[in-house]
Design a protein around this motif. Structure first.
Motif, PDB file in Angstrom:
ATOM      1  N   ARG A   2      -4.079  -2.220  -9.808  1.00 58.05           N
ATOM      2  CA  ARG A   2      -3.236  -1.042  -9.801  1.00 58.05           C
ATOM      3  C   ARG A   2      -1.984  -1.302 -10.622  1.00 58.05           C
ATOM      4  N   SER A   3      -1.695  -0.356 -11.496  1.00 55.98           N
ATOM      5  CA  SER A   3      -0.466  -0.420 -12.267  1.00 55.98           C
ATOM      6  C   SER A   3       0.431   0.779 -11.978  1.00 55.98           C
ATOM      7  N   ASP A   4      -0.014   1.638 -11.017  1.00 53.25           N
ATOM      8  CA  ASP A   4       0.738   2.865 -10.738  1.00 53.25           C
ATOM      9  C   ASP A   4       1.488   2.831  -9.416  1.00 53.25           C
ATOM     10  N   CYS A   5       1.199   1.855  -8.539  1.00 49.95           N
ATOM     11  CA  CYS A   5       1.855   1.807  -7.232  1.00 49.95           C
ATOM     12  C   CYS A   5       1.606   0.456  -6.579  1.00 49.95           C
ATOM     13  N   ARG A   6       2.320   0.208  -5.465  1.00 46.73           N
ATOM     14  CA  ARG A   6       2.057  -0.937  -4.599  1.00 46.73           C
ATOM     15  C   ARG A   6       1.639  -0.385  -3.244  1.00 46.73           C
ATOM     16  N   LEU A   7       0.544  -0.918  -2.707  1.00 45.63           N
ATOM     17  CA  LEU A   7      -0.012  -0.426  -1.455  1.00 45.63           C
ATOM     18  C   LEU A   7       0.325  -1.358  -0.298  1.00 45.63           C
ATOM     19  N   LEU A   8       0.655  -0.769   0.839  1.00 42.45           N
ATOM     20  CA  LEU A   8       0.837  -1.502   2.088  1.00 42.45           C
ATOM     21  C   LEU A   8      -0.099  -0.874   3.107  1.00 42.45           C
ATOM     22  N   THR A   9      -1.073  -1.659   3.600  1.00 40.28           N
ATOM     23  CA  THR A   9      -2.100  -1.132   4.489  1.00 40.28           C
ATOM     24  C   THR A   9      -1.664  -1.253   5.942  1.00 40.28           C
ATOM     25  N   PHE A  10      -1.802  -0.148   6.683  1.00 39.33           N
ATOM     26  CA  PHE A  10      -1.479  -0.104   8.104  1.00 39.33           C
ATOM     27  C   PHE A  10      -2.806  -0.103   8.857  1.00 39.33           C
ATOM     28  N   ALA A  11      -3.208  -1.262   9.375  1.00 40.01           N
ATOM     29  CA  ALA A  11      -4.557  -1.344   9.936  1.00 40.01           C
ATOM     30  C   ALA A  11      -4.722  -2.585  10.788  1.00 40.01           C
ATOM     31  N   ASP A  12      -5.872  -2.648  11.428  1.00 40.41           N
ATOM     32  CA  ASP A  12      -6.270  -3.801  12.226  1.00 40.41           C
ATOM     33  C   ASP A  12      -6.950  -4.822  11.314  1.00 40.41           C
ATOM     34  N   PRO A  13      -6.497  -6.073  11.278  1.00 41.44           N
ATOM     35  CA  PRO A  13      -7.065  -7.044  10.321  1.00 41.44           C
ATOM     36  C   PRO A  13      -8.535  -7.352  10.566  1.00 41.44           C
ATOM     37  N   GLN A  14      -8.958  -7.436  11.843  1.00 39.66           N
ATOM     38  CA  GLN A  14     -10.365  -7.738  12.120  1.00 39.66           C
ATOM     39  C   GLN A  14     -11.284  -6.625  11.609  1.00 39.66           C
TER      40      GLN A  14
ATOM     41  N   LEU B 261      -5.880 -10.826   3.030  1.00 38.95           N
ATOM     42  CA  LEU B 261      -4.800 -10.074   3.668  1.00 38.95           C
ATOM     43  C   LEU B 261      -3.494 -10.832   3.484  1.00 38.95           C
ATOM     44  N   LEU B 262      -2.511 -10.145   2.949  1.00 37.50           N
ATOM     45  CA  LEU B 262      -1.265 -10.775   2.534  1.00 37.50           C
ATOM     46  C   LEU B 262      -0.086 -10.264   3.352  1.00 37.50           C
ATOM     47  N   PRO B 263       0.987 -11.044   3.437  1.00 36.38           N
ATOM     48  CA  PRO B 263       2.215 -10.542   4.053  1.00 36.38           C
ATOM     49  C   PRO B 263       2.760  -9.346   3.275  1.00 36.38           C
ATOM     50  N   GLU B 264       3.600  -8.574   3.928  1.00 37.68           N
ATOM     51  CA  GLU B 264       4.113  -7.356   3.317  1.00 37.68           C
ATOM     52  C   GLU B 264       4.875  -7.598   2.024  1.00 37.68           C
ATOM     53  N   GLU B 265       5.578  -8.726   1.957  1.00 37.66           N
ATOM     54  CA  GLU B 265       6.417  -8.994   0.787  1.00 37.66           C
ATOM     55  C   GLU B 265       5.654  -9.645  -0.363  1.00 37.66           C
ATOM     56  N   ALA B 266       4.367  -9.932  -0.166  1.00 37.41           N
ATOM     57  CA  ALA B 266       3.585 -10.648  -1.182  1.00 37.41           C
ATOM     58  C   ALA B 266       3.237  -9.731  -2.352  1.00 37.41           C
ATOM     59  N   ASP B 267       2.732 -10.352  -3.407  1.00 43.40           N
ATOM     60  CA  ASP B 267       2.284  -9.630  -4.597  1.00 43.40           C
ATOM     61  C   ASP B 267       0.767  -9.558  -4.577  1.00 43.40           C
ATOM     62  N   ALA B 268       0.217  -8.360  -4.416  1.00 48.17           N
ATOM     63  CA  ALA B 268      -1.236  -8.185  -4.403  1.00 48.17           C
ATOM     64  C   ALA B 268      -1.719  -8.052  -5.839  1.00 48.17           C
ATOM     65  N   SER B 269      -2.111  -9.157  -6.432  1.00 46.46           N
ATOM     66  CA  SER B 269      -2.424  -9.164  -7.859  1.00 46.46           C
ATOM     67  C   SER B 269      -3.880  -9.467  -8.169  1.00 46.46           C
ATOM     68  N   GLN B 270      -4.652  -9.883  -7.161  1.00 46.46           N
ATOM     69  CA  GLN B 270      -6.035 -10.254  -7.391  1.00 46.46           C
ATOM     70  C   GLN B 270      -6.986  -9.265  -6.721  1.00 46.46           C
ATOM     71  N   PRO B 271      -8.224  -9.100  -7.263  1.00 45.88           N
ATOM     72  CA  PRO B 271      -9.196  -8.231  -6.601  1.00 45.88           C
ATOM     73  C   PRO B 271      -9.410  -8.663  -5.152  1.00 45.88           C
ATOM     74  N   GLY B 272      -9.309  -7.705  -4.248  1.00 47.03           N
ATOM     75  CA  GLY B 272      -9.469  -8.006  -2.832  1.00 47.03           C
ATOM     76  C   GLY B 272      -8.169  -8.233  -2.096  1.00 47.03           C
TER      77      GLY B 272
ATOM     78  N   ARG C  18       0.346  -4.444   7.184  1.00 51.41           N
ATOM     79  CA  ARG C  18       1.185  -4.300   8.370  1.00 51.41           C
ATOM     80  C   ARG C  18       0.218  -4.094   9.531  1.00 51.41           C
ATOM     81  N   THR C  19       0.185  -5.033  10.466  1.00 50.71           N
ATOM     82  CA  THR C  19      -0.847  -5.047  11.504  1.00 50.71           C
ATOM     83  C   THR C  19      -0.598  -3.986  12.563  1.00 50.71           C
ATOM     84  N   LEU C  20      -1.600  -3.143  12.783  1.00 48.66           N
ATOM     85  CA  LEU C  20      -1.669  -2.204  13.898  1.00 48.66           C
ATOM     86  C   LEU C  20      -2.972  -2.523  14.622  1.00 48.66           C
TER      87      LEU C  20
END
Length: 326
Positions: free
Chosen positions: A28-40, A55-66, A71-73
């Motif tokens: 993605r070059s148009d936005c940064r996504l933060l997923t609100f979900a259950d990790p399992q 699954l990365l911390p909120e402050e991390a850089d999601a730069s690789q496929p996958g 944010r855990t709910l």
């Protein structure tokens, strides 16, 4: 700075988590996504698809496929493909409300939502008529539902009502609010300086000069004339059976339909896979997929992610436009 968007998969036992895993494979070059979900739940979806997930911390850089920032709910109980559990209803609603609140607080710029199973949420003891209504109530605003694809945008004056209740629900006040909200959103979110809105008639042939109903003569036409005097570019009321002809669609930016099944069958026929559901009138952009939880497809790896891809791209554009319009 790229828009920061919340991504909420929706019903954990449906196809939403799988669609999010497929989305995570796309750079993605148009936005940064933060997923609100259950990790399992996300891990199970990735395993079912045979796709990578990190699954990365909120402050991390999601730069690789996958890569997904999370944010855990947490769900109350483990989810199983195709078998929704009402005990997880609070987690589903909690994720939606947390994402909405993050936008209201200025932390995030928009929300992308997956499909939610209405019956299961209500079985879980939570009164729920839809995510549109949930987020509108949270924000304390009145909203308009719009569905859109690359061919047409359709806003709705009324949404999920029995047909016999539609005429009574369309008042001068409610129709004014629907048109005004749509007009303002087209200017602010879509960058249209003077949007042209085609308003459909309620009755066949837009009432046929009162022979097929008087709502157009008594309510719609006077209101449109008043709104035109206030500077809005409005066309109609138009007969719904010819308003969607390609030559006519080229002449306006959006169609306002009087009820759900007046406008949405045409939109879905013209491009269901790429259609998205937009909530107009919120303090932030919210775009959803235009399909349900598809419990029968969950875990099989065959669900089409096109609508979620389109919803994410559109939400990113709307959020970027809002920054320009601010």
């Amino acid at each position: 700075m790229l828009p920061q968007l919340a991504l909420v998969p929706g019903e954990p036992s449906g196809i939403g988590p799988e669609l999010c895993i497929r989305l995570a494979q796309q750079p993605r070059s148009d936005c940064r996504l933060l997923t609100f979900a259950d990790p399992q739940t996300l891990q199970a979806a990735a395993e079912a698809l045979g796709l990578p997930l990190r699954l990365l911390p909120e402050e991390a850089d999601a730069s690789q496929p996958g890569d997904l920032r999370l944010r855990t709910l947490a769900n109350a109980v483990p989810s199983r493909f195709g078998q929704p559990d009402p005990r997880n209803a609070p987690a589903v609603i909690g994720a939606l409300l947390a994402a909405g609140q993050a936008c209201l607080d200025g932390e995030l710029d928009g929300v992308v939502t997956g499909p939610v199973h209405k019956a299961v949420i209500n079985e879980g003891g939570i009164a729920y008529s839809g995510t549109t209504e949930l987020l509108a109530h949270q924000a304390g605003v009145e909203v308009v539902m719009m569905l859109a694809n690359d061919i047409v945008r359709v806003a709705l004056a009324t949404t999920h009502l029995p047909l016999r209740e539609v005429a009574d629900a369309i008042t001068a006040d409610s129709l004014r609010k629907a048109i005004s909200t749509t007009h303002q959103a087209l200017r602010r979110d879509f960058g249209l300086a003077q949007p042209r809105i085609a308003v459909l008639g309620l009755n066949p042939h837009a009432g046929e000069d009162g022979h097929l109903g008087r709502e157009e003569l008594d309510l719609v036409i006077p209101l449109l004339q008043q709104l035109r005097s206030e500077g809005m570019d409005l066309i109609g009321p138009l007969p719904a059976d010819t308003a969607f002809l390609p030559a006519k669609l080229a002449g306006f930016d959006t169609v306002l339909a009087m009820y759900h099944d007046q406008g949405l069958p045409v939109l879905k026929y013209s491009g269901f896979e790429q259609a998205t559901n937009i909530t107009l009138g919120l303090p932030y952009p919210r775009v959803a997929v235009d399909h349900g939880t598809a419990l029968d497809l969950a875990g099989r790896g065959v669900a089409d992610p096109s609508s979620l891809f389109a919803a994410t791209a559109l939400c990113a554009r709307l959020a970027a436009q809002r920054k320009i319009s601010a």
